[in-house]
Design a protein around this motif. Structure first.
Motif, PDB file in Angstrom:
ATOM      1  N   MET A  93      28.292  27.978  43.120  1.00  0.00           N
ATOM      2  CA  MET A  93      27.912  27.592  44.310  1.00  0.00           C
ATOM      3  C   MET A  93      29.199  28.075  45.719  1.00  0.00           C
ATOM      4  SD  MET A  93      25.303  24.690  44.041  1.00  0.00           S
ATOM      5  CE  MET A  93      24.847  24.463  45.872  1.00  0.00           C
ATOM      6  N   ARG A  94      30.357  27.167  44.970  1.00  0.00           N
ATOM      7  CA  ARG A  94      31.493  27.374  45.576  1.00  0.00           C
ATOM      8  C   ARG A  94      32.028  29.033  45.983  1.00  0.00           C
ATOM      9  NH1 ARG A  94      36.920  27.438  43.840  1.00  0.00           N
ATOM     10  NH2 ARG A  94      36.355  27.372  41.779  1.00  0.00           N
ATOM     11  N   LYS A  95      31.964  29.560  44.928  1.00  0.00           N
ATOM     12  CA  LYS A  95      32.748  30.848  44.832  1.00  0.00           C
ATOM     13  C   LYS A  95      31.417  31.920  45.480  1.00  0.00           C
ATOM     14  CE  LYS A  95      34.155  30.607  40.457  1.00  0.00           C
ATOM     15  NZ  LYS A  95      34.840  30.759  39.336  1.00  0.00           N
ATOM     16  N   CYS A  96      30.447  31.616  45.520  1.00  0.00           N
ATOM     17  CA  CYS A  96      29.332  32.634  45.995  1.00  0.00           C
ATOM     18  C   CYS A  96      29.915  33.058  47.400  1.00  0.00           C
ATOM     19  CB  CYS A  96      28.020  31.756  45.952  1.00  0.00           C
ATOM     20  SG  CYS A  96      26.574  33.172  46.875  1.00  0.00           S
ATOM     21  N   GLY A 138      27.688   3.488  32.008  1.00  0.00           N
ATOM     22  CA  GLY A 138      29.091   3.430  31.311  1.00  0.00           C
ATOM     23  C   GLY A 138      29.796   4.820  31.844  1.00  0.00           C
ATOM     24  N   ILE A 139      29.423   5.792  32.605  1.00  0.00           N
ATOM     25  CA  ILE A 139      30.370   6.770  32.764  1.00  0.00           C
ATOM     26  C   ILE A 139      30.512   6.922  34.260  1.00  0.00           C
ATOM     27  CG2 ILE A 139      29.864   8.118  30.741  1.00  0.00           C
ATOM     28  CD1 ILE A 139      27.647   9.591  32.401  1.00  0.00           C
ATOM     29  N   GLY A 140      30.661   7.808  34.842  1.00  0.00           N
ATOM     30  CA  GLY A 140      30.880   7.962  36.444  1.00  0.00           C
ATOM     31  C   GLY A 140      30.623   9.342  36.716  1.00  0.00           C
ATOM     32  N   PRO A 141      30.568   9.489  38.235  1.00  0.00           N
ATOM     33  CA  PRO A 141      30.113  10.878  38.681  1.00  0.00           C
ATOM     34  C   PRO A 141      31.438  11.712  38.838  1.00  0.00           C
ATOM     35  CG  PRO A 141      30.734   9.083  40.425  1.00  0.00           C
ATOM     36  CD  PRO A 141      30.642   8.695  39.252  1.00  0.00           C
ATOM     37  N   PHE A 142      32.024  11.774  37.633  1.00  0.00           N
ATOM     38  CA  PHE A 142      33.600  12.721  37.690  1.00  0.00           C
ATOM     39  C   PHE A 142      33.186  14.102  38.066  1.00  0.00           C
ATOM     40  CE2 PHE A 142      33.873   9.059  34.643  1.00  0.00           C
ATOM     41  CZ  PHE A 142      34.838   8.333  35.213  1.00  0.00           C
ATOM     42  N   VAL A 143      32.303  14.871  37.522  1.00  0.00           N
ATOM     43  CA  VAL A 143      32.143  16.262  37.829  1.00  0.00           C
ATOM     44  C   VAL A 143      31.938  16.325  39.114  1.00  0.00           C
ATOM     45  CG1 VAL A 143      30.975  18.069  37.068  1.00  0.00           C
ATOM     46  CG2 VAL A 143      31.810  16.726  35.308  1.00  0.00           C
ATOM     47  N   VAL A 144      30.634  15.848  39.534  1.00  0.00           N
ATOM     48  CA  VAL A 144      30.217  16.108  40.974  1.00  0.00           C
ATOM     49  C   VAL A 144      31.015  15.353  41.972  1.00  0.00           C
ATOM     50  CG1 VAL A 144      28.108  15.981  40.111  1.00  0.00           C
ATOM     51  CG2 VAL A 144      28.691  14.054  41.034  1.00  0.00           C
ATOM     52  N   GLY A 145      31.926  14.373  41.748  1.00  0.00           N
ATOM     53  CA  GLY A 145      32.814  13.620  42.478  1.00  0.00           C
ATOM     54  C   GLY A 145      33.461  14.566  43.783  1.00  0.00           C
ATOM     55  N   PRO A 146      33.980  15.496  43.444  1.00  0.00           N
ATOM     56  CA  PRO A 146      34.799  16.447  44.232  1.00  0.00           C
ATOM     57  C   PRO A 146      33.944  16.913  45.249  1.00  0.00           C
ATOM     58  CG  PRO A 146      35.761  16.661  42.140  1.00  0.00           C
ATOM     59  CD  PRO A 146      34.553  15.729  41.953  1.00  0.00           C
ATOM     60  N   ALA A 147      32.771  17.395  44.942  1.00  0.00           N
ATOM     61  CA  ALA A 147      31.809  18.028  45.815  1.00  0.00           C
ATOM     62  C   ALA A 147      31.218  16.924  46.680  1.00  0.00           C
ATOM     63  CB  ALA A 147      30.684  18.817  44.945  1.00  0.00           C
ATOM     64  N   THR A 213      34.987  31.302  52.811  1.00  0.00           N
ATOM     65  CA  THR A 213      36.123  31.168  52.281  1.00  0.00           C
ATOM     66  C   THR A 213      37.152  30.038  52.890  1.00  0.00           C
ATOM     67  OG1 THR A 213      35.939  33.447  51.222  1.00  0.00           O
ATOM     68  CG2 THR A 213      38.401  32.438  51.467  1.00  0.00           C
ATOM     69  N   MET A 214      37.048  30.098  54.300  1.00  0.00           N
ATOM     70  CA  MET A 214      37.608  29.265  55.074  1.00  0.00           C
ATOM     71  C   MET A 214      37.284  27.995  54.845  1.00  0.00           C
ATOM     72  SD  MET A 214      37.905  29.265  59.517  1.00  0.00           S
ATOM     73  CE  MET A 214      36.268  29.063  59.607  1.00  0.00           C
ATOM     74  N   PHE A 215      35.807  27.551  54.908  1.00  0.00           N
ATOM     75  CA  PHE A 215      35.395  26.442  54.614  1.00  0.00           C
ATOM     76  C   PHE A 215      35.754  25.532  53.356  1.00  0.00           C
ATOM     77  CE2 PHE A 215      31.668  27.534  57.644  1.00  0.00           C
ATOM     78  CZ  PHE A 215      32.389  27.375  58.833  1.00  0.00           C
ATOM     79  N   TRP A 216      35.911  26.550  52.171  1.00  0.00           N
ATOM     80  CA  TRP A 216      36.165  26.005  50.947  1.00  0.00           C
ATOM     81  C   TRP A 216      37.509  25.938  50.721  1.00  0.00           C
ATOM     82  CZ3 TRP A 216      32.855  23.619  47.596  1.00  0.00           C
ATOM     83  CH2 TRP A 216      31.434  23.678  47.923  1.00  0.00           C
ATOM     84  N   ARG A 217      38.378  26.293  51.685  1.00  0.00           N
ATOM     85  CA  ARG A 217      40.062  26.251  51.061  1.00  0.00           C
ATOM     86  C   ARG A 217      40.382  24.676  50.616  1.00  0.00           C
ATOM     87  NH1 ARG A 217      44.667  26.941  55.645  1.00  0.00           N
ATOM     88  NH2 ARG A 217      46.538  26.876  54.052  1.00  0.00           N
ATOM     89  N   GLY A 218      41.122  24.890  49.725  1.00  0.00           N
ATOM     90  CA  GLY A 218      41.796  23.724  49.269  1.00  0.00           C
ATOM     91  C   GLY A 218      41.028  23.176  48.006  1.00  0.00           C
ATOM     92  N   THR A 219      40.185  24.201  47.441  1.00  0.00           N
ATOM     93  CA  THR A 219      39.204  23.659  46.316  1.00  0.00           C
ATOM     94  C   THR A 219      39.316  24.864  45.134  1.00  0.00           C
ATOM     95  OG1 THR A 219      37.478  25.194  46.819  1.00  0.00           O
ATOM     96  CG2 THR A 219      37.296  22.991  47.648  1.00  0.00           C
ATOM     97  N   GLU A 220      40.419  25.495  45.262  1.00  0.00           N
ATOM     98  CA  GLU A 220      40.689  26.651  44.484  1.00  0.00           C
ATOM     99  C   GLU A 220      41.070  26.214  42.964  1.00  0.00           C
ATOM    100  OE1 GLU A 220      41.582  27.933  48.479  1.00  0.00           O
ATOM    101  OE2 GLU A 220      42.398  26.173  47.559  1.00  0.00           O
ATOM    102  N   ASP A 221      41.326  24.877  42.950  1.00  0.00           N
ATOM    103  CA  ASP A 221      41.633  24.471  41.415  1.00  0.00           C
ATOM    104  C   ASP A 221      40.509  23.960  40.713  1.00  0.00           C
ATOM    105  OD1 ASP A 221      41.344  22.145  43.088  1.00  0.00           O
ATOM    106  OD2 ASP A 221      42.866  21.026  42.094  1.00  0.00           O
ATOM    107  N   TRP A 222      39.061  24.032  41.616  1.00  0.00           N
ATOM    108  CA  TRP A 222      38.087  23.327  40.860  1.00  0.00           C
ATOM    109  C   TRP A 222      37.682  23.933  39.574  1.00  0.00           C
ATOM    110  CZ3 TRP A 222      33.896  21.511  44.914  1.00  0.00           C
ATOM    111  CH2 TRP A 222      34.520  20.639  45.696  1.00  0.00           C
TER     112      TRP A 222
END
Length: 250
Positions: A93-96, A138-147, A213-222
Motif C-alpha cells: 500500500m505504501r509503495k503503490c 501477550g504480544i503487541g501491535p509491532f508490525v502495524v504500529g508504524p502505520a 511519494t511526498m506524503f509517505w516521505r520518511g517511511t523508506e525503511d519500512w
C-alpha cells in the motif's frame, strides 16, 4: 458459508479491491499474500487511476490476523513469516503509485487497524470502531504500529495499544486523523466514496503519484523495519504467557 476471496474490479477508472473471510474478515497468510499481490497489480494497471480498499460482509471490516494460524505457530521462523503477512500488505500500500481510499464499514481490530491506517484517505461509518487487542495475548501491535502511529500520532497509538480491551469509537478515530469522514449509513459511505474516487480520476496521475511519494516521505525503511517488528512478534508468540493465553480462546 461463503468462501474467502480477494478480488479486483475496475469501475470508471476506480479499482475496487475487496477481501473477504467468513471468520469476520480475519486474514490468514494466503489471503494476505493475495491482497499484497492484488495491490501491486492495481498499482501497475494503467486503466486504474485510484484504488478503493474494502471488505465484504456487512459487519466487521477486518478482525485482524487469523487466530487459527496464530495458535499453530511453534517456532520463530514460522512466527516471523506469519506476522510478515501484514507487513507485506502495508508495504504494498505504501509503495503503490496510486492513492488508496479506505472503506471501513464496521469494526476493525489489530491488523485491520493497520490496513485502515495505511490507506491514503479513509472514510467510515459510525459503526467502524477500532481496537488494538494484541497486548491481550501477550504480544503487541509491532508490525502495524508504524502505520497506526503515522495516522494517530504516538499518543493516540499508544493509548489504544495499551488499552487493549477497549473499542474506540469511529468519531474518536476521526478526531485523531484516521478517518476523514464518518457516516451514519453504509449507503452514505458508498455514495461519498464513489463521488470522491471518480472525481480523483480526473486529476493528473503523475501529479497524484508524486503527491503520494511526498506524503509517505520518511517511511523508506519500512521494508526492513516491519520485518524486524515481525521477528519480535514471532518471538513473543512462543512465550509461555502467550501460549497460555491462546488456550483460553480455543
Amino acid at each position: 458459508m461463503m468462501e474467502e476471496y480477494v478480488k479486483l474490479k475496475n469501475k470508471n477508472g476506480v479499482g475496487y479491491i475487496e477481501f473477504f473471510h467468513p471468520a469476520q474478515n480475519s486474514l490468514p497468510g494466503n489471503l494476505l499474500s493475495e491482497l499484497a499481490r492484488t495491490i501491486y497489480a492495481a498499482g501497475e494497471d494503467e486503466h486504474i487511476k485510484v484504488i478503493v480498499l474494502q471488505s465484504g460482509g456487512d459487519r466487521t471490516f477486518c478482525a485482524g490476523a487469523s487466530f487459527n494460524e496464530l495458535v499453530d505457530i511453534n517456532d520463530e521462523e514460522t512466527g516471523k513469516i506469519f506476522f510478515s503477512g501484514f507487513a507485506n500488505v502495508i508495504n504494498a500500500m505504501r509503495k503503490c503509485p496510486k492513492f488508496i481510499i479506505g472503506r471501513i464499514h464496521g469494526k476493525t481490530v489489530g491488523g485491520g487497524v493497520g490496513l485502515a491506517s495505511a490507506t491514503d484517505y479513509c472514510m467510515a461509518t459510525k459503526y467502524a470502531e477500532i481496537k488494538l487487542s494484541e497486548l491481550n495475548v501477550g504480544i503487541g501491535p509491532f508490525v502495524v504500529g508504524p502505520a497506526v502511529q503515522r495516522k494517530l500520532g504516538l499518543s493516540g497509538m499508544s493509548q489504544i495499544a495499551m488499552d487493549a480491551n477497549t473499542f474506540y469509537t469511529a468519531e474518536w478515530a476521526r478526531q485523531k486523523g484516521l478517518y476523514t469522514h464518518v457516516f451514519d449509513t453504509v449507503e452514505e459511505l458508498d455514495d461519498a466514496i464513489k463521488t470522491f474516487a471518480e472525481n480523483m480520476c480526473s486529476y493528473n496521475p503523475k501529479a497524484m503519484s508524486e503527491m503520494k511519494t511526498m506524503f509517505w516521505r520518511g517511511t523508506e525503511d519500512w521494508d526492513q523495519l516491519l520485518l524486524q517488528r515481525a521477528k519480535i512478534s514471532g518471538r513473543l508468540v512462543l512465550s509461555e504467557f502467550t501460549k497460555e493465553k491462546l488456550k483460553e480462546y480455543e
